[in-house]
Write a protein that holds these residues in place. Structure first.
Motif, mmCIF file in Angstrom:
data_model
loop_
_atom_site.group_PDB
_atom_site.id
_atom_site.type_symbol
_atom_site.label_atom_id
_atom_site.label_comp_id
_atom_site.label_asym_id
_atom_site.label_seq_id
_atom_site.Cartn_x
_atom_site.Cartn_y
_atom_site.Cartn_z
ATOM 1 N N SER A 18 19.060 44.303 5.689
ATOM 2 C CA SER A 18 17.556 44.859 4.946
ATOM 3 C C SER A 18 17.292 44.218 3.443
ATOM 4 O O SER A 18 16.457 44.361 2.956
ATOM 5 N N PHE A 19 18.372 43.452 3.032
ATOM 6 C CA PHE A 19 18.363 42.765 1.712
ATOM 7 C C PHE A 19 18.511 41.336 1.762
ATOM 8 O O PHE A 19 18.233 40.869 0.721
ATOM 9 N N VAL A 20 19.032 40.628 2.864
ATOM 10 C CA VAL A 20 19.288 39.265 2.748
ATOM 11 C C VAL A 20 18.108 38.347 2.393
ATOM 12 O O VAL A 20 18.308 37.424 1.684
ATOM 13 N N VAL A 21 17.005 38.672 2.809
ATOM 14 C CA VAL A 21 15.783 37.903 2.840
ATOM 15 C C VAL A 21 15.458 37.765 1.283
ATOM 16 O O VAL A 21 14.952 36.723 0.717
ATOM 17 N N GLU A 22 15.527 38.898 0.619
ATOM 18 C CA GLU A 22 15.165 38.880 -0.847
ATOM 19 C C GLU A 22 16.272 38.069 -1.614
ATOM 20 O O GLU A 22 15.887 37.367 -2.505
ATOM 21 N N ALA A 23 17.569 38.249 -1.155
ATOM 22 C CA ALA A 23 18.628 37.408 -1.749
ATOM 23 C C ALA A 23 18.284 35.799 -1.522
ATOM 24 O O ALA A 23 18.593 35.039 -2.599
ATOM 25 N N LEU A 24 18.033 35.580 -0.393
ATOM 26 C CA LEU A 24 17.623 34.025 0.024
ATOM 27 C C LEU A 24 16.797 33.591 -0.701
ATOM 28 O O LEU A 24 16.582 32.517 -1.350
ATOM 29 N N SER A 26 15.461 34.598 -3.531
ATOM 30 C CA SER A 26 15.820 34.227 -4.978
ATOM 31 C C SER A 26 16.620 33.184 -5.285
ATOM 32 O O SER A 26 16.572 32.557 -6.298
ATOM 33 N N VAL A 27 17.023 32.490 -4.370
ATOM 34 C CA VAL A 27 17.871 31.288 -4.530
ATOM 35 C C VAL A 27 17.007 30.185 -4.566
ATOM 36 O O VAL A 27 16.827 29.169 -5.526
ATOM 37 N N ILE A 28 16.127 30.066 -3.578
ATOM 38 C CA ILE A 28 14.957 28.789 -3.272
ATOM 39 C C ILE A 28 13.991 28.932 -4.418
ATOM 40 O O ILE A 28 13.296 28.033 -4.766
ATOM 41 N N ASN A 29 13.792 29.995 -5.056
ATOM 42 C CA ASN A 29 12.629 30.077 -5.941
ATOM 43 C C ASN A 29 13.317 30.010 -7.429
ATOM 44 O O ASN A 29 12.538 30.495 -8.378
ATOM 45 N N GLN A 30 14.516 29.540 -7.627
ATOM 46 C CA GLN A 30 14.961 29.241 -8.986
ATOM 47 C C GLN A 30 14.266 28.318 -9.619
ATOM 48 O O GLN A 30 13.753 27.376 -9.120
ATOM 49 N N THR A 31 14.119 28.353 -11.121
ATOM 50 C CA THR A 31 13.395 27.209 -11.841
ATOM 51 C C THR A 31 14.066 26.220 -11.908
ATOM 52 O O THR A 31 13.529 25.043 -12.220
ATOM 53 N N ALA A 94 24.647 38.978 -0.223
ATOM 54 C CA ALA A 94 23.570 39.089 0.165
ATOM 55 C C ALA A 94 22.511 40.233 -0.101
ATOM 56 O O ALA A 94 21.451 40.380 0.187
ATOM 57 N N ASP A 95 23.022 41.318 -0.912
ATOM 58 C CA ASP A 95 22.240 42.370 -1.252
ATOM 59 C C ASP A 95 21.902 42.139 -2.652
ATOM 60 O O ASP A 95 21.178 43.235 -3.203
ATOM 61 N N ASP A 96 22.334 41.228 -3.152
ATOM 62 C CA ASP A 96 22.134 41.034 -4.704
ATOM 63 C C ASP A 96 21.058 40.007 -4.986
ATOM 64 O O ASP A 96 20.632 39.179 -3.809
#
Length: 298
Positions: A18-24, A26-31, A94-96
């Protein structure tokens, strides 16, 4: 420090569909642009694997480790670490969720720090519910989301021993050399972070960034919610791991002050052992307490 260092984010998933896509995302969208992502699923029993594989259709260059049996966080992380190329490492559950400027601010902390032997930079986090709602900040903040209390920096070994400081692992950026020097996580333990901080703080200085860097999700079945459950095998393994860490501390300590700090932590753990009805562990702590007391008398 390189001008644009490579940062590796190791994302570990276990039943976080339920959360892993949001976690992933957040990584690829880093500045910070130079980020390497490594994903591992530790034999989830939900549909995490399918969710990750679907996400990877648009990110085919990202490595994905799929365990065929549950190996636990420590072993799975060390497995991923062997593939990591980054000068710095983040351990992401993966839930953070990482804030977009998380890595940028952590690297700035490294660049501006006055400590020469700096091993990691840690920051603040926001606890969120399963639905993503704010609960409270990891370290207490004021109306401007700045820390009410200054967090310790430099040599924080004693602060970690006596419980005055509890780092949020996902809000920490760690030099790769720290993991290499300490041989990664201890695979005999049920959880990883406290042991690493203790061992690392014996060798390296720590620094702090007074920013909310991540969102840390509090789930009903997370390890930390099991900490005080009675007659629970996972609880007992978690708490026994703390005992194993404190046995290491006994060897690492160098003076009376450190042994006195250790006594404070032992007494907290004795209360937990009593509360959870783990009387075998409580007995072990009684003997460890006596050994540590003896070190404070000379």
């Amino acid at each position: 420090m390189q001008k644009n260092p490579l940062v590796t984010v190791i994302c570990l998933c276990y039943n976080h569909a339920s959360f892993v896509v949001e976690a992933l995302d957040s990584v690829i969208n880093q500045t910070h642009s130079n980020v390497e992502l490594i994903i591992a699923d530790d034999c989830s029993t939900d549909n995490s694997q399918k969710v990750i594989e679907s996400w990877l259709k648009n990110h085919s260059d990202i490595p994905f480790i799929l365990n065929t049996q549950n190996r636990g966080n420590t072993k799975t992380f060390n497995q991923c670490l062997k593939l990591a190329n980054g000068e710095y490492i983040i351990d992401l559950a993966a839930d953070d969720v990482l804030h977009p400027e998380c890595i940028t601010k952590q690297l700035k902390g490294f660049a501006e720090s006055t400590y020469k032997n700096l091993g990691l930079v840690y920051g603040n986090a926001e606890w969120i519910s399963e639905k993503g709602q704010h609960i409270h900040d990891y370290f207490e903040t004021d109306k401007n989301r700045k820390g009410v209390t200054l967090q310790p920096t430099g040599n924080i070994y004693i602060n970690l021993l006596n419980g005055k400081t509890k780092l949020c692992s996902v809000a920490a950026l760690v030099k790769r050399e720290v993991f290499d020097k300490l041989n990664g996580y201890d695979e005999n333990l049920a959880y990883e972070d406290y042991d690493l901080w203790i061992r690392a703080s014996r060798v390296y200085n720590f620094d702090f960034v007074d920013e909310i860097l991540v969102q840390k999700r509090r789930l009903n079945n997370s390890m930390y919610t099991l900490l005080l459950q009675k007659n629970n095998l996972k609880t007992r393994r978690f708490n026994y791991s703390t005992y194993l860490i404190l046995q290491k501390v006994f060897i690492l300590n160098q003076n009376k002050e450190e042994f006195k700090a250790m006594l404070k932590r032992i007494r907290v753990e004795m209360k937990i052992a009593f509360h959870t009805r783990d009387f075998l562990l409580l007995t072990k702590y009684v003997f460890l307490d006596l050994k540590v007391r003896a070190k404070t008398l000379y």
